[in-house]
Scaffold this motif. Structure first.
Motif, PDB file in Angstrom:
ATOM      1  N   GLN A   6      76.334  -1.756 -67.173  1.00 41.92           N
ATOM      2  CA  GLN A   6      77.108  -2.487 -68.161  1.00 41.92           C
ATOM      3  C   GLN A   6      76.669  -3.944 -68.203  1.00 41.92           C
ATOM      4  OE1 GLN A   6      81.137  -1.913 -66.971  1.00 41.92           O
ATOM      5  NE2 GLN A   6      81.107   0.263 -67.385  1.00 41.92           N
ATOM      6  N   ASN A   7      76.372  -4.434 -69.404  1.00 42.03           N
ATOM      7  CA  ASN A   7      76.025  -5.846 -69.609  1.00 42.03           C
ATOM      8  C   ASN A   7      74.855  -6.298 -68.745  1.00 42.03           C
ATOM      9  OD1 ASN A   7      78.235  -6.136 -71.431  1.00 42.03           O
ATOM     10  ND2 ASN A   7      79.589  -6.291 -69.665  1.00 42.03           N
ATOM     11  N   ILE A   8      73.851  -5.484 -68.640  1.00 42.47           N
ATOM     12  CA  ILE A   8      72.693  -5.808 -67.806  1.00 42.47           C
ATOM     13  C   ILE A   8      71.845  -6.860 -68.514  1.00 42.47           C
ATOM     14  CG2 ILE A   8      70.586  -4.897 -66.754  1.00 42.47           C
ATOM     15  CD1 ILE A   8      73.157  -3.945 -65.424  1.00 42.47           C
ATOM     16  N   ARG A   9      71.537  -7.939 -67.819  1.00 40.59           N
ATOM     17  CA  ARG A   9      70.670  -8.979 -68.364  1.00 40.59           C
ATOM     18  C   ARG A   9      69.204  -8.745 -67.989  1.00 40.59           C
ATOM     19  NH1 ARG A   9      71.393 -11.877 -72.229  1.00 40.59           N
ATOM     20  NH2 ARG A   9      70.528 -13.741 -71.349  1.00 40.59           N
ATOM     21  N   LEU A  10      68.967  -8.278 -66.753  1.00 37.25           N
ATOM     22  CA  LEU A  10      67.603  -8.131 -66.257  1.00 37.25           C
ATOM     23  C   LEU A  10      67.421  -6.776 -65.587  1.00 37.25           C
ATOM     24  CD1 LEU A  10      64.788  -9.313 -65.522  1.00 37.25           C
ATOM     25  CD2 LEU A  10      65.862 -10.221 -63.443  1.00 37.25           C
ATOM     26  N   THR A  11      66.374  -6.091 -65.961  1.00 36.50           N
ATOM     27  CA  THR A  11      65.973  -4.859 -65.297  1.00 36.50           C
ATOM     28  C   THR A  11      64.730  -5.156 -64.471  1.00 36.50           C
ATOM     29  OG1 THR A  11      66.787  -3.462 -67.094  1.00 36.50           O
ATOM     30  CG2 THR A  11      65.149  -2.496 -65.614  1.00 36.50           C
ATOM     31  N   LEU A  12      64.805  -4.859 -63.181  1.00 39.83           N
ATOM     32  CA  LEU A  12      63.644  -4.914 -62.303  1.00 39.83           C
ATOM     33  C   LEU A  12      63.229  -3.471 -62.065  1.00 39.83           C
ATOM     34  CD1 LEU A  12      64.808  -7.587 -59.713  1.00 39.83           C
ATOM     35  CD2 LEU A  12      63.310  -7.909 -61.700  1.00 39.83           C
ATOM     36  N   ALA A  13      62.080  -3.091 -62.578  1.00 35.32           N
ATOM     37  CA  ALA A  13      61.625  -1.707 -62.507  1.00 35.32           C
ATOM     38  C   ALA A  13      60.378  -1.628 -61.634  1.00 35.32           C
ATOM     39  CB  ALA A  13      61.323  -1.186 -63.906  1.00 35.32           C
ATOM     40  N   ILE A  14      60.380  -0.651 -60.731  1.00 36.29           N
ATOM     41  CA  ILE A  14      59.258  -0.506 -59.800  1.00 36.29           C
ATOM     42  C   ILE A  14      58.763   0.939 -59.828  1.00 36.29           C
ATOM     43  CG2 ILE A  14      58.465  -0.770 -57.426  1.00 36.29           C
ATOM     44  CD1 ILE A  14      60.843  -2.686 -56.976  1.00 36.29           C
ATOM     45  N   PRO A  15      57.626   1.188 -60.462  1.00 34.34           N
ATOM     46  CA  PRO A  15      57.010   2.504 -60.324  1.00 34.34           C
ATOM     47  C   PRO A  15      56.280   2.544 -58.977  1.00 34.34           C
ATOM     48  CG  PRO A  15      55.748   1.156 -61.846  1.00 34.34           C
ATOM     49  CD  PRO A  15      56.928   0.330 -61.406  1.00 34.34           C
ATOM     50  N   THR A  16      56.350   3.668 -58.299  1.00 30.96           N
ATOM     51  CA  THR A  16      55.760   3.729 -56.961  1.00 30.96           C
ATOM     52  C   THR A  16      55.164   5.099 -56.691  1.00 30.96           C
ATOM     53  OG1 THR A  16      56.171   3.285 -54.617  1.00 30.96           O
ATOM     54  CG2 THR A  16      57.931   4.390 -55.838  1.00 30.96           C
ATOM     55  N   PHE A  17      54.173   5.108 -55.805  1.00 28.45           N
ATOM     56  CA  PHE A  17      53.591   6.356 -55.324  1.00 28.45           C
ATOM     57  C   PHE A  17      53.063   6.130 -53.914  1.00 28.45           C
ATOM     58  CE2 PHE A  17      49.812   9.074 -54.679  1.00 28.45           C
ATOM     59  CZ  PHE A  17      50.459  10.302 -54.664  1.00 28.45           C
ATOM     60  N   ASN A  18      53.692   6.768 -52.960  1.00 30.18           N
ATOM     61  CA  ASN A  18      53.266   6.759 -51.550  1.00 30.18           C
ATOM     62  C   ASN A  18      53.062   5.349 -50.978  1.00 30.18           C
ATOM     63  OD1 ASN A  18      53.377   9.507 -51.269  1.00 30.18           O
ATOM     64  ND2 ASN A  18      51.198   9.835 -51.554  1.00 30.18           N
TER      65      ASN A  18
END
Length: 98
Positions: A6-18
């Motif tokens: 709800q009401n998110i200002r910033l998304t920190l997204a981390i794709p990862t593999f091993n």
């Protein structure tokens, strides 16, 4: 997971593999700087890791706005970044490397 988005200002997204050890360090740093009132979400896209990435993320399941998604197969970096973007709720999105 305690996911509110709800009401998110910033998304920190981390794709990862091993890269569980690197991810662990990154998450420790990120969460050490957040407060319960920050309007930030963390999204981890696990690209079918075979290490203990899921266990690393499990520690954070109780935090608000933390989403861990494990893909059934390794789709590659571009597809993982796309998965981050389609799940992001923030006004701003930052895709981080682990």
């Amino acid at each position: 997971m305690n996911y509110q988005n709800q009401n998110i200002r910033l998304t920190l997204a981390i794709p990862t593999f091993n890269r569980a050890d690197f991810l662990r360090k990154n998450l420790q740093i990120i969460f050490s700087q957040l407060t319960s009132t920050d309007k930030v979400e963390i999204i981890i896209i696990d690209n079918a890791s075979t290490d203990n990435t899921g266990n690393v993320c499990q520690k954070y399941f109780n935090f608000n706005n933390f989403l861990y998604v494990r893909l059934d197969q390794n789709l590659g970096m571009s597809a993982s970044q796309y998965e981050c973007l389609v799940r992001a709720n923030g006004d701003y999105v930052c895709i981080l490397s682990d």
